[in-house]
Design a protein around this motif. Structure first.
Motif, mmCIF file in Angstrom:
data_model
loop_
_atom_site.group_PDB
_atom_site.id
_atom_site.type_symbol
_atom_site.label_atom_id
_atom_site.label_comp_id
_atom_site.label_asym_id
_atom_site.label_seq_id
_atom_site.Cartn_x
_atom_site.Cartn_y
_atom_site.Cartn_z
ATOM 1 N N LEU A 1 40.858 48.959 30.946
ATOM 2 C CA LEU A 1 40.426 47.870 30.422
ATOM 3 C C LEU A 1 40.888 46.714 31.482
ATOM 4 O O LEU A 1 40.225 45.657 31.833
ATOM 5 C CB LEU A 1 40.653 47.552 29.074
ATOM 6 N N ALA A 2 42.267 46.634 31.732
ATOM 7 C CA ALA A 2 42.929 45.660 32.629
ATOM 8 C C ALA A 2 42.411 45.641 33.829
ATOM 9 O O ALA A 2 42.127 44.771 34.743
ATOM 10 C CB ALA A 2 44.402 45.964 32.688
ATOM 11 N N VAL A 3 42.159 46.954 34.558
ATOM 12 C CA VAL A 3 41.611 47.038 35.808
ATOM 13 C C VAL A 3 40.147 46.494 36.068
ATOM 14 O O VAL A 3 40.007 45.822 36.769
ATOM 15 C CB VAL A 3 41.823 48.538 36.346
ATOM 16 N N LEU A 4 39.683 46.895 35.035
ATOM 17 C CA LEU A 4 38.013 46.430 35.000
ATOM 18 C C LEU A 4 37.855 44.927 34.981
ATOM 19 O O LEU A 4 37.249 44.115 35.417
ATOM 20 C CB LEU A 4 37.362 47.109 33.888
ATOM 21 N N GLU A 5 38.755 44.283 34.187
ATOM 22 C CA GLU A 5 39.118 42.822 33.980
ATOM 23 C C GLU A 5 39.444 42.388 35.268
ATOM 24 O O GLU A 5 38.806 41.133 35.778
ATOM 25 C CB GLU A 5 39.946 42.233 32.884
ATOM 26 N N ALA A 6 40.316 42.905 35.958
ATOM 27 C CA ALA A 6 40.843 42.387 37.329
ATOM 28 C C ALA A 6 39.715 42.332 38.426
ATOM 29 O O ALA A 6 39.455 41.460 39.085
ATOM 30 C CB ALA A 6 42.009 43.305 37.797
ATOM 31 N N LEU A 7 38.818 43.697 38.342
ATOM 32 C CA LEU A 7 37.846 43.740 39.288
ATOM 33 C C LEU A 7 36.731 42.609 38.961
ATOM 34 O O LEU A 7 36.024 42.179 39.911
ATOM 35 C CB LEU A 7 37.429 45.259 39.076
ATOM 36 N N GLU A 8 36.447 42.507 37.911
ATOM 37 C CA GLU A 8 35.452 41.268 37.321
ATOM 38 C C GLU A 8 36.035 40.235 37.992
ATOM 39 O O GLU A 8 35.059 39.273 38.616
ATOM 40 C CB GLU A 8 35.618 41.164 36.067
ATOM 41 N N ALA A 9 37.267 39.797 37.916
ATOM 42 C CA ALA A 9 37.565 38.401 38.450
ATOM 43 C C ALA A 9 37.436 38.414 39.927
ATOM 44 O O ALA A 9 37.221 37.267 40.477
ATOM 45 C CB ALA A 9 39.170 38.151 37.831
ATOM 46 N N LEU A 10 38.020 39.454 40.583
ATOM 47 C CA LEU A 10 37.780 39.702 41.991
ATOM 48 C C LEU A 10 36.379 39.383 42.456
ATOM 49 O O LEU A 10 36.063 38.585 43.320
ATOM 50 C CB LEU A 10 38.195 40.825 42.456
ATOM 51 N N LEU A 11 35.218 39.935 41.691
ATOM 52 C CA LEU A 11 33.986 39.745 41.788
ATOM 53 C C LEU A 11 33.579 38.498 41.856
ATOM 54 O O LEU A 11 32.746 37.849 42.600
ATOM 55 C CB LEU A 11 33.164 40.855 41.264
ATOM 56 N N ARG A 12 33.946 37.745 40.843
ATOM 57 C CA ARG A 12 33.420 36.576 40.469
ATOM 58 C C ARG A 12 34.022 35.560 41.726
ATOM 59 O O ARG A 12 33.293 34.503 42.055
ATOM 60 C CB ARG A 12 33.825 35.801 39.148
ATOM 61 N N ALA A 13 35.292 35.578 42.115
ATOM 62 C CA ALA A 13 36.032 34.825 43.116
ATOM 63 C C ALA A 13 35.232 34.979 44.331
ATOM 64 O O ALA A 13 35.343 34.173 45.205
ATOM 65 C CB ALA A 13 37.262 35.378 43.174
ATOM 66 N N GLY A 14 34.463 36.210 44.628
ATOM 67 C CA GLY A 14 33.925 36.323 45.846
ATOM 68 C C GLY A 14 32.474 36.219 45.952
ATOM 69 O O GLY A 14 31.847 36.253 47.104
ATOM 70 N N GLY A 15 31.848 35.936 44.731
ATOM 71 C CA GLY A 15 30.443 35.503 44.896
ATOM 72 C C GLY A 15 30.450 34.053 44.717
ATOM 73 O O GLY A 15 30.924 33.286 44.100
ATOM 74 N N ASP A 16 29.406 33.362 45.726
ATOM 75 C CA ASP A 16 28.954 32.093 45.478
ATOM 76 C C ASP A 16 27.585 31.897 45.340
ATOM 77 O O ASP A 16 26.842 30.890 45.256
ATOM 78 C CB ASP A 16 29.243 31.562 46.848
ATOM 79 N N GLY A 17 27.010 33.048 44.751
ATOM 80 C CA GLY A 17 25.474 32.985 44.202
ATOM 81 C C GLY A 17 24.587 33.214 45.361
ATOM 82 O O GLY A 17 23.147 33.251 45.305
ATOM 83 N N PHE A 18 24.976 33.254 46.448
ATOM 84 C CA PHE A 18 24.124 33.422 47.794
ATOM 85 C C PHE A 18 24.482 34.443 48.726
ATOM 86 O O PHE A 18 25.793 34.572 49.104
ATOM 87 C CB PHE A 18 24.284 31.859 48.618
#
Length: 81
Positions: free
Chosen positions: A36-53
């Motif tokens: 669960l902690a790893v999935l949360e960290a990956l989610e945060a990384l994906l959010r940080a890497g995305g700009d919507g475009f």
């Protein structure tokens, strides 16, 4: 903690240092709390890497590390959490 509670700049810096591969490696462990902690960290990384475009560079890193397949395999994980 740095991925989930740090800034987007910190998450992007960690991604550049190779944390995505290490996190994806941890997706094969049997410990549900750690998963669960790893999935949360990956989610945060994906959010940080995305700009919507365009293409999210962190999503590409997860895919290259085999993370997509490992996340799909987690659907069969024994722990119901």
């Amino acid at each position: 903690n740095a991925c989930c509670f740090g800034s987007a700049q910190i998450a992007c810096g960690l991604a550049q240092l190779g944390i995505v591969v290490r996190l994806c490696d941890l997706l094969e462990l049997p410990d549900a709390s750690l998963l669960l902690a790893v999935l949360e960290a990956l989610e945060a990384l994906l959010r940080a890497g995305g700009d919507g475009f365009g293409i999210n560079p962190h999503a590409r890193l997860v895919d290259e590390a085999g993370g997509c397949e490992k996340i799909e395999a987690l659907q069969m994980h024994e722990n119901p959490e």
